[in-house]
Design an enzyme around this catalytic site. Structure first.
Site, PDB file in Angstrom:
ATOM      1  N   ALA A  65       0.861  -1.181   0.000  1.00 47.58           N
ATOM      2  CA  ALA A  65       0.000   0.000   0.000  1.00 47.58           C
ATOM      3  C   ALA A  65       0.900   1.235   0.000  1.00 47.58           C
ATOM      4  O   ALA A  65       2.048   1.184   0.456  1.00 47.58           O
ATOM      5  CB  ALA A  65      -0.888  -0.016   1.238  1.00 47.58           C
ATOM      6  N   GLY A 116       0.768  -5.037   0.861  1.00 51.23           N
ATOM      7  CA  GLY A 116      -0.387  -5.139  -0.030  1.00 51.23           C
ATOM      8  C   GLY A 116      -0.059  -5.793  -1.365  1.00 51.23           C
ATOM      9  O   GLY A 116      -0.940  -6.389  -1.995  1.00 51.23           O
ATOM     10  N   GLU A 130      -0.244  -9.362  -0.659  1.00 50.51           N
ATOM     11  CA  GLU A 130      -1.658  -9.693  -0.447  1.00 50.51           C
ATOM     12  C   GLU A 130      -2.427  -9.732  -1.766  1.00 50.51           C
ATOM     13  O   GLU A 130      -3.331 -10.548  -1.934  1.00 50.51           O
ATOM     14  CB  GLU A 130      -2.272  -8.668   0.513  1.00 50.51           C
ATOM     15  CG  GLU A 130      -1.685  -8.785   1.913  1.00 50.51           C
ATOM     16  CD  GLU A 130      -2.123  -7.653   2.830  1.00 50.51           C
ATOM     17  OE1 GLU A 130      -1.765  -6.494   2.548  1.00 50.51           O
ATOM     18  OE2 GLU A 130      -2.823  -7.925   3.819  1.00 50.51           O
ATOM     19  N   GLU A 179       4.528  -5.042   7.279  1.00 51.06           N
ATOM     20  CA  GLU A 179       3.757  -3.936   7.868  1.00 51.06           C
ATOM     21  C   GLU A 179       4.106  -3.678   9.325  1.00 51.06           C
ATOM     22  O   GLU A 179       4.018  -2.551   9.808  1.00 51.06           O
ATOM     23  CB  GLU A 179       2.244  -4.222   7.748  1.00 51.06           C
ATOM     24  CG  GLU A 179       1.681  -4.056   6.350  1.00 51.06           C
ATOM     25  CD  GLU A 179       1.723  -5.328   5.526  1.00 51.06           C
ATOM     26  OE1 GLU A 179       2.512  -6.250   5.848  1.00 51.06           O
ATOM     27  OE2 GLU A 179       0.969  -5.399   4.542  1.00 51.06           O
TER      28      GLU A 179
END
Ligand code: CAA
Length: 261
Positions: A68, A112, A115, A135
């Site tokens: 992200a 992300g 993911e 993270e």
């Protein structure tokens, strides 16, 4: 630079394969709202397109996606992410896609980005691929399905190790743990992923969508529920022209010609 090359997601097609290339190279394809909105829209467009049978998501040689967008997230408040439904609003569009989606991963697939790969149906990795959920180093957590999909994919012990330490793993370890489907030399990644996608896309589309839904049941639900679902989907194949053609072609020793119905 043309308008097309500035788009955060490049869209093209080869035969029945739709190809989406994440395109924020300066930020290692960090996943911001503009990119995830564009990715979601392109996914839905390919999913609705009768001429597409499989979708490939890829990045650059250096990064599939480094997570992200930290620069975007850094200023957000709790109230804002709840109000705007961060992740839920646009990242989860991928879950609506009924056609097979293949991630072709080279370089970093972190946070992300990892993911996103985990949410795809097949992951083809280059030997250069590096996976991780770092993270925790930001005092954040993998919030795009990572805490749920990673343990399902590789087991609790390995998932806890990766999430709590924030370490990266190479493609060989990802292959060993079952995070990826196959690993190839970096220079073969595009050919391997597109060849696989073309093979998949050549099969009957209704059968592919049904099969994908069955495997998703195994991933998400109980065995009893999954077996029941699978059985109904098997019976439904007998209502399709493609299944009749597939079996008749086998018996006649000729290649099948699927009409995708
Ligand atoms: N968000 C925003 N920008 C990022 C980024 C990210 N996730 N990852 C890299 N970038 C940017 C860097 O800030 C840098 O920009 P500048 O050139 O403007 O300084 C550029 O991309 C290149 O990055 P580096 O100079 O850091 O490249 P490197 O080769 O030295 O390191 C890396 C590569 C190890 C991937 C490192 O960039 C890194 O650790 N990135 C962050 C990875 C991360 O923490 N991801 C998780 C994000 S949180 C998340 O994803 C939450 C969730 O579950 C939804």
């Amino acid at each position: 630079m043309s308008a097309v090359s500035e788009s955060p997601v490049l869209v093209r097609r080869e035969g029945r394969v739709g190809i989406l290339t994440l395109n924020r190279p300066q930020q290692l394809n960090a996943l911001n709202d503009a990119l995830m909105d564009a990715l979601g829209a392109a996914l839905l467009a390919f999913d609705a397109d009768e001429g597409i049978g499989a979708i490939v998501i890829t990045g650059s040689d250096k990064a599939f996606a480094a997570g992200a967008d930290i620069a975007a997230m850094a200023g957000w408040t709790y109230t804002e992410v709840v109000r705007d439904q961060f992740i839920t609003r646009n990242w989860e569009t991928l879950r609506q896609v009924r056609k097979p989606v293949i991630a072709a991963v080279a370089g970093f697939a972190l946070g992300g980005g990892c993911e996103l790969a985990l949410a795809c149906d097949i992951v083809v990795a280059a030997e250069s691929a590096r996976f991780g959920l770092p993270e925790i180093k930001l005092a954040m957590l993998p919030g795009a399905g990572g805490t749920q999909r990673l343990p399902r994919a590789i087991g609790k012990a390995k998932a806890m190790d990766l999430c709590l330490s924030g370490r990266l793993m190479d493609a060989a370890e990802a292959d060993r743990l079952g995070l990826v489907s196959r690993v190839v030399p970096a220079e073969r990644l595009a050919d391997e992923a597109l060849g696989l996608a073309a093979t998949v896309a050549g099969y009957s589309l209704p059968a592919l969508m049904s099969l994908k839904a069955c495997v998703q049941r195994a991933w998400e639900g109980s065995l009893t529920e999954g077996i029941g679902y699978e059985r109904r989907e098997l019976y439904a194949r007998f209502a399709t022209e493609d299944a009749r053609e597939g079996m008749q072609a086998f018996l006649a020793k000729r290649p099948p010609v699927f009409q995708h119905r």
